[in-house]
Design a protein around this motif. Structure first.
Motif, PDB file in Angstrom:
ATOM      1  N   GLN A  83       0.862  61.194 -85.026  1.00  0.00           N
ATOM      2  CA  GLN A  83       2.101  61.693 -86.058  1.00  0.00           C
ATOM      3  C   GLN A  83       2.016  60.884 -87.114  1.00  0.00           C
ATOM      4  O   GLN A  83       1.971  59.607 -87.034  1.00  0.00           O
ATOM      5  CB  GLN A  83       3.388  61.045 -85.007  1.00  0.00           C
ATOM      6  N   LEU A  91       3.164  62.168 -75.700  1.00  0.00           N
ATOM      7  CA  LEU A  91       4.535  62.781 -76.127  1.00  0.00           C
ATOM      8  C   LEU A  91       4.808  63.493 -74.876  1.00  0.00           C
ATOM      9  O   LEU A  91       5.742  63.178 -74.226  1.00  0.00           O
ATOM     10  CB  LEU A  91       4.042  63.400 -77.404  1.00  0.00           C
ATOM     11  N   GLY A  92       4.288  64.655 -74.901  1.00  0.00           N
ATOM     12  CA  GLY A  92       4.582  65.627 -73.943  1.00  0.00           C
ATOM     13  C   GLY A  92       5.854  66.610 -74.461  1.00  0.00           C
ATOM     14  O   GLY A  92       6.667  66.345 -75.014  1.00  0.00           O
ATOM     15  N   ASP A  93       6.046  67.473 -73.566  1.00  0.00           N
ATOM     16  CA  ASP A  93       7.281  68.429 -73.739  1.00  0.00           C
ATOM     17  C   ASP A  93       8.578  67.800 -73.170  1.00  0.00           C
ATOM     18  O   ASP A  93       8.913  67.713 -72.026  1.00  0.00           O
ATOM     19  CB  ASP A  93       7.125  69.658 -72.982  1.00  0.00           C
ATOM     20  N   SER A 122      10.625  63.077 -71.875  1.00  0.00           N
ATOM     21  CA  SER A 122      11.896  63.150 -72.835  1.00  0.00           C
ATOM     22  C   SER A 122      12.071  61.730 -73.565  1.00  0.00           C
ATOM     23  O   SER A 122      12.966  61.780 -74.621  1.00  0.00           O
ATOM     24  CB  SER A 122      13.024  63.560 -72.163  1.00  0.00           C
ATOM     25  N   ARG A 123      11.263  60.635 -73.062  1.00  0.00           N
ATOM     26  CA  ARG A 123      11.464  59.269 -73.584  1.00  0.00           C
ATOM     27  C   ARG A 123      13.145  59.063 -73.760  1.00  0.00           C
ATOM     28  O   ARG A 123      13.706  59.120 -72.806  1.00  0.00           O
ATOM     29  CB  ARG A 123      10.627  59.226 -74.985  1.00  0.00           C
ATOM     30  N   GLY A 125      14.888  60.799 -75.580  1.00  0.00           N
ATOM     31  CA  GLY A 125      15.630  62.204 -76.000  1.00  0.00           C
ATOM     32  C   GLY A 125      16.501  62.548 -74.934  1.00  0.00           C
ATOM     33  O   GLY A 125      16.364  62.466 -73.846  1.00  0.00           O
ATOM     34  N   ASP A 126      17.364  63.605 -75.215  1.00  0.00           N
ATOM     35  CA  ASP A 126      18.381  64.144 -74.321  1.00  0.00           C
ATOM     36  C   ASP A 126      17.907  65.834 -73.723  1.00  0.00           C
ATOM     37  O   ASP A 126      18.442  66.254 -72.994  1.00  0.00           O
ATOM     38  CB  ASP A 126      19.823  64.324 -75.088  1.00  0.00           C
ATOM     39  N   ARG A 128      17.912  68.193 -75.159  1.00  0.00           N
ATOM     40  CA  ARG A 128      18.437  69.210 -75.626  1.00  0.00           C
ATOM     41  C   ARG A 128      18.227  70.033 -77.089  1.00  0.00           C
ATOM     42  O   ARG A 128      17.485  68.990 -78.016  1.00  0.00           O
ATOM     43  CB  ARG A 128      20.063  68.948 -75.795  1.00  0.00           C
ATOM     44  N   ARG A 166      24.374  64.653 -82.163  1.00  0.00           N
ATOM     45  CA  ARG A 166      23.316  64.402 -83.150  1.00  0.00           C
ATOM     46  C   ARG A 166      23.838  63.974 -84.376  1.00  0.00           C
ATOM     47  O   ARG A 166      24.729  63.915 -84.807  1.00  0.00           O
ATOM     48  CB  ARG A 166      22.863  65.951 -83.805  1.00  0.00           C
ATOM     49  N   ASP A 261       0.176  66.970 -82.329  1.00  0.00           N
ATOM     50  CA  ASP A 261       0.806  67.533 -81.286  1.00  0.00           C
ATOM     51  C   ASP A 261       1.430  69.098 -81.598  1.00  0.00           C
ATOM     52  O   ASP A 261       2.229  69.473 -80.768  1.00  0.00           O
ATOM     53  CB  ASP A 261       2.018  66.600 -80.634  1.00  0.00           C
ATOM     54  N   ASN A 262       1.618  69.160 -82.718  1.00  0.00           N
ATOM     55  CA  ASN A 262       2.200  70.452 -83.154  1.00  0.00           C
ATOM     56  C   ASN A 262       1.187  71.399 -83.806  1.00  0.00           C
ATOM     57  O   ASN A 262       1.298  72.592 -84.409  1.00  0.00           O
ATOM     58  CB  ASN A 262       3.377  70.218 -84.355  1.00  0.00           C
TER      59      ASN A 262
HETATM   60  P1  AMP Z   1       8.929  67.584 -82.514  1.00  0.00           P
HETATM   61  O1  AMP Z   1       8.877  66.597 -83.742  1.00  0.00           O
HETATM   62  O2  AMP Z   1      10.095  68.453 -82.220  1.00  0.00           O
HETATM   63  O3  AMP Z   1       7.494  68.196 -82.723  1.00  0.00           O
HETATM   64  O4  AMP Z   1       8.791  66.585 -81.175  1.00  0.00           O
HETATM   65  C1  AMP Z   1       8.149  65.419 -81.108  1.00  0.00           C
HETATM   66  C2  AMP Z   1       8.037  64.888 -79.749  1.00  0.00           C
HETATM   67  O5  AMP Z   1       9.414  64.425 -79.311  1.00  0.00           O
HETATM   68  C3  AMP Z   1       7.687  65.678 -78.680  1.00  0.00           C
HETATM   69  O6  AMP Z   1       7.174  65.100 -77.679  1.00  0.00           O
HETATM   70  C4  AMP Z   1       9.206  66.605 -78.235  1.00  0.00           C
HETATM   71  O7  AMP Z   1       9.306  66.880 -77.043  1.00  0.00           O
HETATM   72  C5  AMP Z   1      10.172  65.039 -78.392  1.00  0.00           C
HETATM   73  N1  AMP Z   1      11.435  65.475 -78.466  1.00  0.00           N
HETATM   74  C6  AMP Z   1      12.039  65.837 -79.817  1.00  0.00           C
HETATM   75  N2  AMP Z   1      13.236  66.202 -79.571  1.00  0.00           N
HETATM   76  C7  AMP Z   1      13.510  65.789 -78.231  1.00  0.00           C
HETATM   77  C8  AMP Z   1      14.846  65.652 -77.559  1.00  0.00           C
HETATM   78  N3  AMP Z   1      16.006  66.084 -77.846  1.00  0.00           N
HETATM   79  N4  AMP Z   1      14.475  65.044 -76.231  1.00  0.00           N
HETATM   80  C9  AMP Z   1      13.575  64.853 -75.552  1.00  0.00           C
HETATM   81  N5  AMP Z   1      12.545  64.965 -76.163  1.00  0.00           N
HETATM   82  C10 AMP Z   1      12.478  65.338 -77.498  1.00  0.00           C
END
Ligand code: AMP
Ligand code: MG
Length: 502
Positions: A83, A91-93, A122-123, A125-126, A128, A166, A261-262
């Protein structure tokens, strides 16, 4: 029509299903369940894509994960990534949930929900997603598809009936926003970071399994049984990625978060977040507020960043190769493929007959005059396609944003271009390759404002309009669809700059 989950057959997975955020070394996926949503409502439905995927049903319960069909096996991918240049490890989904694959003409297609709830990844994160970012992903991925840029696609957008908290401006003032879920598709959502993760685990066996899955299921013309096979496959990955980023450059698309990761292993544009469309030509423009300090993901840097990301993929895959030397050739192939694609793009966009060495200076000087006078990049080329030959015409159309532009410099460049084309640029080629319409952030924002109030008319109209990007709009529709950037959009969040909050 059958659902299946080929990744689960072919690669190692988490023995535990769902659960709290944690490290899960050596696996490619974790089984998870979608969170129940209070009131799923189908807002946008891509009927053509649903048809191409074997006649999927427009039942909102399916596309928020509330109803499973036979063969669906919900799971989250595990991957890592660099990153902003730094290795972030797992990271993961964190909020994406794959339902499974369906068969389509070109091979199996993965269907994934974005925003369906928490996963082991989700670390904090929510899990959503909010309506504004979901609508942006739906509309822009479809726009890119119709522009001919390789991309994931959007099948549906459902509002969830849930409010999501948010902090959009990262200023400690969170607000509640409507939640939404996009169902999106690609051959697979395997990323460069999926391979990097297993290499970082030191797990050669899992890495081999993921490579095997990727080629066997999605690219059967390749094999990864020996170094030669691996290099041929990686060369293909590199060349596809080059063509993808060339598509971004020619249409003024700036991804905003080109972390590894993207980066899709299939060379597709994925993970639409704080992206934007270039307006006034500026090589250093980035739409992402988080990217402002270093502008790593600025417009002009995108081809180099993809090359850097490809190099990280090669480092990961090197783990299972005997001879690393041929990997240098993959990077050369990347650079060559980008050069070729770029020349072809300029041949088409300037209506040239072929590429001459002197065209390099012509293109460079065009970019200089555009930058100096703050000319709207793609619209200038579109107007040239439609017969514009003067800077005054461009100014009167509102496509020059500088207060005191040097019109003489623009006119001098236009004369050089006409001279280069013998007074007869290939207008047909230009009209077919320079869009009359790309969904600018401020146009998306108008559709978002209405949708948040419950009015989806603009979102639906945009979804229909973006299927014909190369067709000129009727005069009365141009102002709000494809007109110059309005004054209010200069400062409005979501129009000029975006945060990663989504
Ligand atoms: P992104 O910036 O959307 O590519 O996300 C980077 C990382 O953060 C990925 O592992 C996502 O799954 C995670 N992520 C982003 N937003 C959320 C969220 N609201 N809840 C959980 N994980 C998230
Ligand atoms: Mg992502």
């Amino acid at each position: 029509m059958g659902w299946f989950a080929p990744l689960l057959q072919a690669t190692p997975g988490d023995p535990v299903s769902g659960g709290t955020p944690r490290q899960v070394p050596g696996v490619c996926w974790s089984r998870c369940e979608a969170t129940a949503m209070p009131k799923p409502t189908l807002r946008l439905w891509n009927a053509d894509l649903a048809q191409a995927l074997g006649g999927l049903e427009p039942d909102p319960r399916l596309w928020v994960g509330g109803r499973l069909l036979e063969g669906m096996q919900p799971h989250a991918h595990r991957y890592g990534g660099h990153q902003f240049g730094n290795w972030a490890h797992q990271l993961g989904d964190g909020r994406a949930l794959t339902l499974g694959h369906v068969d389509a003409d070109g091979g199996p297609i993965e269907v994934q929900l974005k925003g369906a709830g928490r996963t082991p990844y989700s670390r904090r994160g929510d899990g959503r997603a909010v309506l504004r970012s979901s609508l942006r992903e739906y509309l822009c991925s479809e726009a890119m598809h119709h522009l001919g840029v390789p991309t994931s696609r959007a099948l549906s957008l459902c509002s969830t009936g849930e409010e999501v908290r948010r902090d959009m401006f990262y200023d400690g003032r969170p607000a509640m926003e409507p939640g939404a879920i996009v169902a999106r598709t690609a051959p697979s959502f395997v990323r460069f970071g999926s391979f990097q993760m297993l290499a970082a685990d030191g797990d050669a066996e899992a890495l081999r399994a993921l490579m095997q899955y990727t080629v066997t299921t999605h690219e059967p013309k390749h094999h990864v049984n020996d170094d030669a096979g691996i290099v041929a496959w990686l060369t293909d990955v590199a060349e596809r990625s080059a063509r993808m980023v060339c598509g971004w450059m020619r249409h003024g698309f700036v991804h905003g978060v080109m972390n590894t990761d993207n980066m899709s292993i299939h060379g597709l544009t994925i993970d639409y977040g704080p992206f934007g469309w270039l307006e006034a030509h500026d090589p250093s423009w980035t739409p992402n507020t988080t990217d402002l300090p270093g502008r790593r993901y600025r417009y002009a840097a995108q081809p180099d960043v993809v090359g850097w990301n490809v190099a990280r993929l090669l480092e990961a895959v090197a783990m299972v190769m005997d001879d690393h030397e041929p990997l240098h050739g993959v990077l050369d192939a990347y650079r060559q493929a980008y050069r070729n694609a770029r020349q072809q793009a300029w041949i088409e966009r300037l209506g040239l007959d072929a590429w001459k060495d002197s065209d390099e200076a012509l293109v460079r000087d065009l970019q200089h005059v555009m930058h100096a006078a703050e000319v709207d990049h793609v619209p200038m080329l579109r107007q040239m396609a439609e017969g514009l030959t003067t800077a005054e015409g461009l100014r009167d159309a509102g496509r020059i944003y500088a207060a005191e532009p040097d019109l003489t410099a623009i006119n001098a460049w236009l004369e050089r271009w006409l001279e280069r084309t013998g007074g007869a640029p290939n207008h047909a080629s230009m009209l077919a390759t320079v869009p009359a319409f790309t969904p600018r952030n401020w146009v998306l924002q108008l559709a978002i404002d209405d949708a948040e109030r419950g009015d989806w008319t603009k979102a639906e109209a945009l979804a229909a309009r973006l299927t014909r990007p190369f067709e000129q709009l009727p005069e009365d529709e141009r102002a709000w669809w494809s007109g110059p950037r309005p004054e209010w959009a200069m400062t409005r969040p979501g129009c000029s700059m975006l945060s990663c909050s989504s």
